[in-house]
Each structure stands twice: as C-alpha cells, then as structure tokens.
Design an enzyme around this catalytic site. Sequence first.
Site, short mmCIF file in Angstrom:
data_model
loop_
_atom_site.label_atom_id
_atom_site.label_comp_id
_atom_site.label_asym_id
_atom_site.label_seq_id
_atom_site.Cartn_x
_atom_site.Cartn_y
_atom_site.Cartn_z
CG HIS A 173 29.18 55.99 71.62
ND1 HIS A 173 28.44 55.24 72.49
CD2 HIS A 173 30.32 56.33 72.26
CE1 HIS A 173 29.11 55.15 73.64
NE2 HIS A 173 30.24 55.79 73.53
CG ASP A 215 26.23 53.85 70.10
OD1 ASP A 215 27.23 53.15 70.09
OD2 ASP A 215 25.97 54.72 70.96
C1 XLS Z 1 32.69 53.57 79.24
C2 XLS Z 1 31.99 54.84 79.23
C3 XLS Z 1 31.25 55.15 77.95
C4 XLS Z 1 30.93 56.63 77.86
C5 XLS Z 1 30.56 57.10 76.50
O1 XLS Z 1 33.09 53.05 80.27
O2 XLS Z 1 31.14 54.87 80.33
O3 XLS Z 1 30.11 54.37 77.85
O4 XLS Z 1 29.91 56.97 78.74
O5 XLS Z 1 31.56 56.88 75.58
#
Ligand code: XLS
Length: 442
Positions: free
Chosen positions: A101, A104
């Site tokens: 993200h 991150d």
């Molecule tokens: C949350 C999601 C998230 C997505 C990316 O439950 O899995 O991690 O994969 O935003």
Amino acid sequence: MTEYFPEIKKVEYEGNKSRKTLSFKHYNPEEKVGNKSMSDHLRFSVAYWHSFTDRGTDPFGAATIQRPWDEIENPMSKAKERARAAFEFMEKLGLDYFCFHDRDIAPPGDSLKETNDNLDEIVSLFQELMEDKDVELLWGTANLFEHPRYAHGAATSPNSEVFAYAAAQVKKAMEVTKRLGGSNYVFWGGREGYQTLLNTDLGLEQDNLARFLTMAADHAERIGFEGQLLIEPKPMEPTKHQYDFDVEHLAAFLRRYGLERQFKANIEANHATLAGHDFHHELAYARENDLLGSVDANQGDPMLGWDTDQFPTNIYGTTLAMYEILRNNGLAPGGLNFDAKVRRESFKPRDLFAAHIAGIDSFAFGLKVAHRLKEDGVLEEFKQDRYSSFREEVGKKICQNETNFDELESYVIEHIKEPIVLNSGRQEELEGLLNSYITTTN
Ligand code: XLS
Ligand code: NI
Ligand code: NI
C-alpha cells in the site's frame, strides 16, 4: 553493507525428508511441474504491510513484533532501513514478488504534496533495490481505510471532498505502481460499505463507487499502465456490510456498471470463509466468470469468525486452490500474495521466515498434487459422466436452447417412465480418492 537478518542464511530446497525447519521441503523453484517451473506456476509475493509494517497490535494489546529497524526514530530513515531489510528478506527466501500500500512504504507528510514527495523518494530506493535483488512488483494499492478522513468510506463517503482526496491518492498510487513496473493494481474497499441503512444512501454510494472505478480505469489508460486492475471482495470487516461482498456480488456490480472488461478479482482465502464460502468456491466461481485474476494466499481459523490472516498451511485447501488455478491456466499476470501475518506471539524475525516457508511449501505441495489430479482427469471424467444426459436427446436440446416448456411437458408425458432413475453423487468416494492423491508421496 548491513546484514539485517544475519542469523538466517539463504533458504534452500532440501526435499521432503529434511527436518531442517528453515528449508524448503517441496518448493524447488526451477523444478518443472508439467511444462512450467514451480516459480512460474506459483508467482509468490510477500505483503509489505503484514511482514514489514505491522507491529502486532490487537484491540487489547500493544506492539510485540521485533524488527531490526525498530529503534530508528526519523520516519524517512526508518522507511529506508525497513526497505533494505525487506529486500534482504525477499532475496533470502527467493521470493520473486512483493505487494504494498502507498502508506506502508513511506510516512505521510503534512500535506498531500509532502506525502507524495516522501513516496517518490522511497519509490526511487525501491527501484534500486528491486533491480539489485531481482524482485518484481506484483501489485500496488492505496490505503483508503486507515486515516480518520475515511471513517465513512472513501469512494462511498457521504462527503465529496473525501471522494476527491481518495481519487488523488489512487491517482498517485497508480502512477508509482506503474513506475515500479507493477503487474497489477488492487482495489480493496474495506470502508466501502455501511454500518446502518438508517443513515446510508445505498444507491448513491454504489453509483459513486462505480464512478470512482471508472475514473481509475480511465486514468490507468491515460498513463499507459498496462497491468491488470483487480478488485478484492470481502463481505465485512471493518465495515458491517461491504459492497464487494464476494465474487458473485462483484460480478453483478461490474456487469451492472459495464466494468466487467476492465476489472478482475483478487481472491483472498480468509475473505471467502468470512462470506460463508470456502476458498475453492470463490476461485471456481471467479474462473467460470472469467474473473480469476490473482490470489491473496492465507487462511482463517475455523473457530474464530474474523479475518485472522494466518499463513496457509492446510494442504487440503492449497491442493483444491491449485486445482482451480491450474484449470484457469495459471494466474499470470496475477500471483499468490501472502496476505498473511505471523501471530503476535511469534515476534522474532525467524518466525517471519518460518511462516513464509510453511506457506510456500504448502502451495508447492498443493501444486504437485493438483497437477497429478488434473493430468489423470479423474474428477473431470466423473463430471462428464454425471452430466452425460445433457449431451443426448432432450438434454442436448436444452443445452442448445432449442426447446420450451410446452415441448418439455409433451416429452414428459410421452417418454418419461417414473420413477426417474438417478445416479449416486458418490461424494465420499471422491473425497477418498482425493485423499489418496494427497497421501501419495510427492
Ligand atoms: C484486508 C485486505 C487487504 C488488501 C489490500 O482484509 O486483505 O490487506 O489485500 O488492501
Ligand atoms: Ni488481501
Ligand atoms: Ni484480508
């Protein structure tokens, strides 16, 4: 050069007799399964947020996770050290891909401009590290759920300024994903949903979500981003009801707004179970609807009702998942992203390695079993036989759309002798057969 995980050597394939925990028992990247190497089939990716940014907090407890960059105070220096360590981690495991993200990898600044500058600086470092360590980007995404401005949603916020801010954030995230050569871009709408219909305009929110996704697809085209656009369904958590509930909801939504050619699904195992399906169902449903794009590989705990994001170690599950993926002719340009986190009790770096190794081996094992199962054709043969009445007489007419209720009524009156003879579904026999494939040495 600093070594961040000096206690861990490069992880090697040692075969399934080895008891050395930090080695691969099944994953042998170059080994061919059918006509492709294991690494080409599996396209493993590490999730930057869980593995490098998450601190192991939960609603009751503080951070527990210990990482080599913990003591660094300055946020940009910390982001850089974390990136260097992350790429050492990927190299030591031989992981080919990662996902991230925007928030991150780089800390936010005081304005969007400053935040974007921070992101650009870190992205330049990522470019160097990716080249140096031979790692590629599976997908990028924007975090549209953490900041308080997204409390009521992002593309489905009742506040148009929030919609605009989310658009600006996704624009930038798509641009940096392109800069890093990302193969896909993901939309996960964690706050795109509602808590109560007492305060929610369901129609406007869904229309706005479609408008947002349409603008995003247009922007991808405008900047020449050639990757696949993916939407990740999840029924709930953090919102009570999320609009991309499961693959079936997603398929209906995409068709309703004419977006079915621009987007595919990123399917997460634990989201499937939260929706009351099994992972196998979601993969099969997506494959049948030409929507199977990529996978977030993890597993839930059957005793807990939330998205526990555990590393996938259930080989029965990975076998069935790989069976659907092989039937889909693979996932590329998608892959298997470990959207999974170590338990907060597993706070040492060694645990992070061990967790990935267990997940990688579970999928490699599943791949080998699924390949044999598919080559032998036992399940497909059984299904052929089970539906064979649709290849002759009245069944053939039904499938060719050449009959109607009047004709079927006459057919019943003239030809069918009761009781109609049915064949057995033989479920237990097939489950036993599947077990015999799993227990045959790989
Ligand atoms: C949350 C999601 C998230 C997505 C990316 O439950 O899995 O991690 O994969 O935003
Ligand atoms: Ni996910
Ligand atoms: Ni998830």
